[in-house]
Scaffold this active site. Structure first.
Site, short mmCIF file in Angstrom:
data_model
loop_
_atom_site.label_atom_id
_atom_site.label_comp_id
_atom_site.label_asym_id
_atom_site.label_seq_id
_atom_site.Cartn_x
_atom_site.Cartn_y
_atom_site.Cartn_z
N ASP A 1 0.86 -1.18 0.00
CA ASP A 1 0.00 0.00 0.00
C ASP A 1 0.90 1.23 0.00
O ASP A 1 2.13 1.11 -0.11
CB ASP A 1 -0.95 0.00 1.20
CG ASP A 1 -2.31 0.61 0.85
OD1 ASP A 1 -2.33 1.82 0.54
OD2 ASP A 1 -3.33 -0.10 0.87
N HIS B 1 -3.10 3.08 -4.56
CA HIS B 1 -2.43 2.66 -3.31
C HIS B 1 -1.02 2.14 -3.58
O HIS B 1 -0.60 1.14 -3.00
CB HIS B 1 -3.26 1.59 -2.60
CG HIS B 1 -4.52 2.10 -1.98
ND1 HIS B 1 -4.54 2.84 -0.82
CD2 HIS B 1 -5.82 2.00 -2.38
CE1 HIS B 1 -5.79 3.16 -0.52
NE2 HIS B 1 -6.58 2.67 -1.46
N GLU C 1 -10.18 2.54 -4.72
CA GLU C 1 -9.82 3.92 -4.38
C GLU C 1 -8.71 4.45 -5.29
O GLU C 1 -7.67 4.94 -4.84
CB GLU C 1 -9.42 4.02 -2.91
CG GLU C 1 -10.56 3.66 -1.97
CD GLU C 1 -10.21 3.80 -0.50
OE1 GLU C 1 -11.12 4.06 0.30
OE2 GLU C 1 -9.02 3.62 -0.15
#
Length: 767
Positions: free
Chosen positions: A203, A291, A351
Site C-alpha cells: 500500500d 495505493h 480507491e
C-alpha cells in the site's frame, strides 16, 4: 374426577417440558462449539484422554496425514498404535461433503471421518474446543495420572461449512506484523474454522514482500519515517499502552530511525507451508493501480505525471497507458504467482485517483485506440489486461468492488465492501461474477466497538443485498477485514478482532442471526478459552450506569459485572485504573460532583476498556407550558452530504412532515442526508431520566437549550448515554442526525426514574 386427572396430566406435562427445556439448555452450554455444527446429537458420558490414549490413522487414509500430524501435535506425548479401548481414529470417507466431517465421541473411542484433509482439520478443531482449556496445558496434564485426563463429552456431530470462502484479511502495510505473529494468527483462524488468509502486502505506507526483480521495493519501500497515523497512535498510547508502536519494528537507516519490515520469499514460503498444515490458504494482495505510493515514490515514471505522492483524494496511481507500467506489473506478479500456490491473486483496484489520467496525451491516445469513453473504462482496461495475465499464470483475479466501474469480465471475483453502493452485488451476480461478501458495516474489524458490535456482526446476512435465488449461488463466502492504520500492535489487533471473529466464523460456517441467546452463551464459555490462548480480547461491557450521570441531592453508582472472575477497579483522582487501584465491591453513594474511571481486570491482569463516569449536580429542569400539544415530532429532511450536524443548511431542506417517534418517514432516502426531529419530550414524573442514543453516522440530542448527547461526525454505529433531571411536563426536544453513506442507524432509548430502559415511542413526543 376426570377433570382432576386431566389437570394432573397437564401439570406433569408442563413440568416434563420445563425439565427437558432446562436440560437442553444445559446441553447447549456443555457443547459450546463455535461455529455451531450443522447437526449435534448429545450422548451420555465422556471420553477420557490420557497418556494411554492411542492414535490410529486408518488404512487407505494416508491423504489425511497432515491432519493426523496436527492431532499428534495437539496432544503431545500420545503414541500411535491400535488398542481395544481409548483410541482416536482418523478415517478417510469419500462419501462426506468437501470440508465436511463426522465426529463420534464415545466413552471408549473417538472416530473422525472426513473426505478431505480440510474436513479432518475442522473435526480436530471441534475436538479441541470440546477438550476445553486443559488442552493449552497439555504437557503438564499428560505427565500426570488419569485423574487429570482431558475429558471430552460424548457426542455425535455431522458438519459441513455453509461457504467455501471463510476469510480473514490483514493489512500488514499500514502497520507491520512479523512472521511469528502471523503464525499465531493462523492458529487462531484454524481454531474457528476460517480457511482463507488474505494478506494485504502493499500500500502507500509500505511494501512488505520481496520482489527479486526490484529489490529496492523492500530495501527502501518497506521503511518509512513516522507518518500521521503513527503520530495518532503515539498520542493514544499515552492513555492506552496497546497503541504503542513495537520497538522491534524500528531500525536505523542512513542515520534515520525508520519503521517497517518485510517478508523474504523464503520466509513467505515457510508461512504458506505452515498455513497449509492448519488447513488455511494464503491469498496475496498487491494493490494496483492505486495505493502504490511505496513503489511510485521510488519509481515515479510509473505514474502519468512522473511523480509519486498524494493526488486529489488518493495517491497518484500507476499509469494504465504506458507499456512500462505493464512491464513492471507483470514482472511483480510473475514472482507472486510462482511464490503463492493459491489459485487466487488479489489485484486490489480500489480507491484509484482516476482524475490523474485525465488530459494525459498517452491516455487520450489509448482511449481513442481502444474506444474507451471514460477514465472508469480506462480502469477496467487495466483490470481486464491484468486478469488476462493472471490467467496465463493459472490464476484467478480478485478485486474490490471498484472493478465494476467501467465494466468487468464475468470471470473475475469481486469483494463487496462499499455498503453505500447497495446495487453492486446484484450487478456483479447478474454478470456471473463470484462474490465474496465483506461489507464494511459488518465486516470491517478496524471499526471501533461497543456493546452492540458483536450482535451486529452476528446478524450479518450476506444474501440480504437484493439478490434473488439464482443470484445467491454466486456468493462463495464472507470475509472479515482488518485495516491497520490505527492498529500498531499485536495486543491492539487482538482487541479489535476478538470476540467478533467468533461471530463472523458462525456466519461463515453455519448461519448468523439464528439464535443470539444461544450464541451469546457459547461465547461466554469461550472467554476462558481465549484467556488460555492469552488473547487480549474485548471484554463485555460494564453496565448499570450512565457515563454522563446527574444527581439532585445524592446519586448511587451501580456496576453490573458481566463475567465471573473479573475484578472491577476504579479511581477518582483522574488517573487510569491499575491492578493496584481500589476494588469496586458494592454501590457507591455520590453527594458531590466527581469523575470515576472504572475498568474490569481479568485474572491474568489484562485490563478491559476504561469507562469515564461523570457525576454532575443539577436542579430539575422546568417544563414548558403548552396549551394544546399534538402527538408527534416535526420532521425535516435534507438530502445533502454534511460532515457535522452543525453544518445542516436550511436551504437544503427538501421536505417536512410529522413523525410519530424517532423514524425517518422518507420513502427513498438519498445516499447521504441529514434529518431533524423537533418538538417536546413528555416527562411523566419528576426525577432523573436516562437516555441512550445509538447512531451511524453522527447525531446530536438537545433537551431544553442544552446539548445533552453529542455523537457528531462520521463514525460507525456507536452508543452514547447521559442523564438529566426533569420536572414532570413537556421539555423542548431536538435530535439532529446525518448519514454520510453506507447504511445508517438511529435509535433512541430512555428510562424513567422508576422504569427500565426502553425504546422511545409516540406516547412521549409532542409538537
Amino acid at each position: 374426577m376426570n377433570n382432576f386427572i386431566t389437570l394432573k396430566l397437564k401439570i406433569t406435562l408442563v413440568l416434563v417440558i420445563c425439565v427437558l427445556s432446562t436440560f437442553a439448555q444445559q446441553k447447549d452450554v456443555a457443547y459450546a462449539i463455535i461455529p455451531q455444527p450443522v447437526k449435534l446429537v448429545p450422548v451420555a458420558g465422556s471420553f477420557k484422554w490420557t497418556t494411554a490414549t492411542k492414535l490410529v490413522l486408518a488404512a487407505n487414509s494416508e491423504s489425511l496425514s497432515p491432519a493426523f500430524k496436527e492431532l499428534k501435535a495437539t496432544f503431545t506425548g500420545l503414541k500411535e498404535g491400535k488398542a481395544e479401548v481409548n483410541t482416536v481414529t482418523l478415517i478417510l470417507d469419500p462419501s462426506i461433503a468437501n470440508e465436511g466431517y463426522q465426529l463420534s465421541v464415545e466413552k471408549k473411542a473417538v472416530v473422525i471421518k472426513a473426505a478431505s484433509v480440510q474436513g479432518a482439520f475442522w473435526a480436530i478443531t471441534s475436538l479441541k474446543q470440546l477438550a476445553g482449556t486443559k488442552i493449552f496445558r497439555r504437557k503438564v496434564v499428560l505427565r500426570k495420572s488419569a485423574l487429570d485426563a482431558i475429558t471430552i463429552p460424548c457426542v455425535k456431530i455431522e458438519d459441513a461449512p455453509r461457504f467455501s470462502w471463510r476469510g480473514i484479511h490483514l493489512d500488514v502495510s499500514r502497520h507491520f506484523f512479523d512472521l511469528a505473529y502471523l503464525r499465531t494468527m493462523i492458529d487462531r483462524m484454524s481454531y474457528y474454522k476460517f480457511n482463507k488468509f488474505h494478506l494485504h502486502l502493499t500500500d502507500d505506507q509500505g511494501w512488505r514482500i520481496e520482489i527479486k526483480k526490484y529489490p529496492e521495493l523492500t530495501s527502501k519501500g518497506a521503511w518509512r519515517e513516522m507518518n500521521g497515523q503513527d503520530s495518532s497512535c503515539i498520542a493514544l498510547a499515552k492513555t492506552n499502552p496497546d497503541y504503542a508502536i513495537p520497538e522491534k519494528h524500528f531500525k536505523m537507516i542512513d542515520g534515520k530511525r525508520m519503521y517497517g519490515g518485510f517478508y523474504t520469499q523464503d520466509e513467505m514460503r515457510g508461512l504458506i507451508a505452515y498455513a497449509d498444515s492448519k488447513g488455511i490458504e494464503i491469498i496475496p494482495e498487491i494493490d494496483m493501480p492505486g495505493h502504490m505510493m511505496a513503489a511510485t515514490n521510488l519509481m515515479p515514471w510509473l505514474t502519468s505525471h512522473g511523480k509519486g505522492g498524494q493526488a486529489k483524494d488518493f495517491s497518484e496511481p500507476l499509469c494504465p497507458c504506458k507499456e512500462t507500467t505493464f512491464e513492471f506489473a507483470e514482472n511483480v506478479f510473475t514472482e507472486i504467482a510462482e511464490l503463492f500456490p493459491s489459485k487466487y491473486i488479489h489485484l486490489g483496484a480500489d480507491e484509484v485517483e482516476k482524475s490523474s489520467w485525465k488530459n494525459v496525451p498517452e491516455c487520450d491516445a489509448l482511449m481513442k485506440k481502444e474506444g474507451l469513453k471514460s477514465v472508469d473504462e480506462l480502469q477496467s482496461y487495466f483490470v481486464r489486461r491484468m486478469e488476462r495475465f493472471f490467467n496465463s499464470k493459472g490464476k484467478k483475479l480478485i478485486g474490490w468492488d471498484e472493478i465494476l466501474d467501467g465494466g468487468v469480465s464475468p470471470t473475475a471475483t469481486m469483494m463487496y465492501w462499499r455498503t453505500w453502493i447497495p446495487t453492486a452485488p446484484k450487478h456483479a451476480a447478474e454478470k456471473g461474477n463470484d462474490l465474496i461478501m465483506t461489507p464494511g458495516e459488518f465486516c470491517y474489524f478496524d471499526a471501533q466497538q461497543d456493546g452492540g458490535t458483536l450482535k451486529k456482526v452476528y446478524s450479518f446476512d450476506p444474501y440480504k443485498f437484493n439478490l434473488n435465488e439464482s443470484e445467491k449461488k454466486f456468493v462463495i463466502g464472507v470475509q472479515a477485514n482488518i485495516w491497520t492504520e490505527y492498529i500498531p500492535s499485536e495486543r491492539r489487533l487482538e482487541y479489535m478482532v476478538f470476540p467478533r471473529m467468533l461471530a463472523m466464523s458462525e456466519v461463515a460456517w453455519y448461519k448468523g442471526g439464528v439464535d443470539w441467546g444461544n450464541f451469546e452463551q457459547r461465547v461466554q464459555k469461550h472467554f476462558s478459552l481465549l484467556d488460555a490462548m492469552n488473547i487480549n480480547y474485548r471484554l463485555p461491557d460494564l453496565e448499570g450506569f450512565t457515563t454522563q450521570s446527574v444527581f439532585v441531592n445524592k446519586g448511587v453508582l451501580h456496576i453490573n459485572k458481566p463475567l465471573a472472575g473479573l475484578t472491577i477497579r476504579y479511581t477518582t483522582d483522574g488517573t487510569l485504573p491499575t491492578i493496584q487501584s481500589k476494588i469496586f465491591q458494592s454501590d457507591l453513594t455520590v453527594t458531590k460532583p466527581v469523575q470515576f474511571k472504572v475498568a474490569a481486570f481479568r485474572p491474568n491482569g489484562n485490563r478491559g476498556d476504561v469507562y469515564i463516569i461523570n457525576y454532575e449536580q443539577q436542579s430539575y429542569m422546568k417544563p414548558a407550558q403548552l396549551s394544546s400539544p399534538k402527538k408527534g415530532l416535526k420532521f425535516s429532511y435534507y438530502p445533502h452530504f454534511y460532515k457535522t450536524v452543525n453544518a445542516i443548511d436550511e436551504k437544503d431542506l427538501a421536505s417536512e412532515s410529522i413523525s410519530k417517534a424517532i423514524e425517518i418517514p422518507v420513502e427513498k432516502t438519498a445516499g447521504s442526508f441529514a434529518t431533524r426531529h423537533k418538538g417536546y419530550f413528555y416527562a411523566e414524573e419528576t426525577g432523573i431520566y436516562s437516555f441512550a442514543l445509538r447512531s451511524d453516522d453522527g447525531s446530536v440530542l438537545k433537551l431544553g437549550d442544552k446539548v445533552f448527547i453529542d455523537s457528531d461526525g462520521m463514525h460507525t454505529s456507536i452508543e452514547k448515554s447521559a442523564q438529566i433531571a426533569l420536572e414532570k411536563g413537556y421539555h423542548p426536544f431536538e435530535l439532529m442526525f446525518l448519514e454520510g453513506g453506507g447504511g445508517y442507524m438511529l435509535k433512541l432509548q430512555y428510562k424513567t426514574p422508576s422504569g427500565k430502559l426502553k425504546d422511545v415511542d409516540a406516547s412521549v413526543f409532542f409538537h
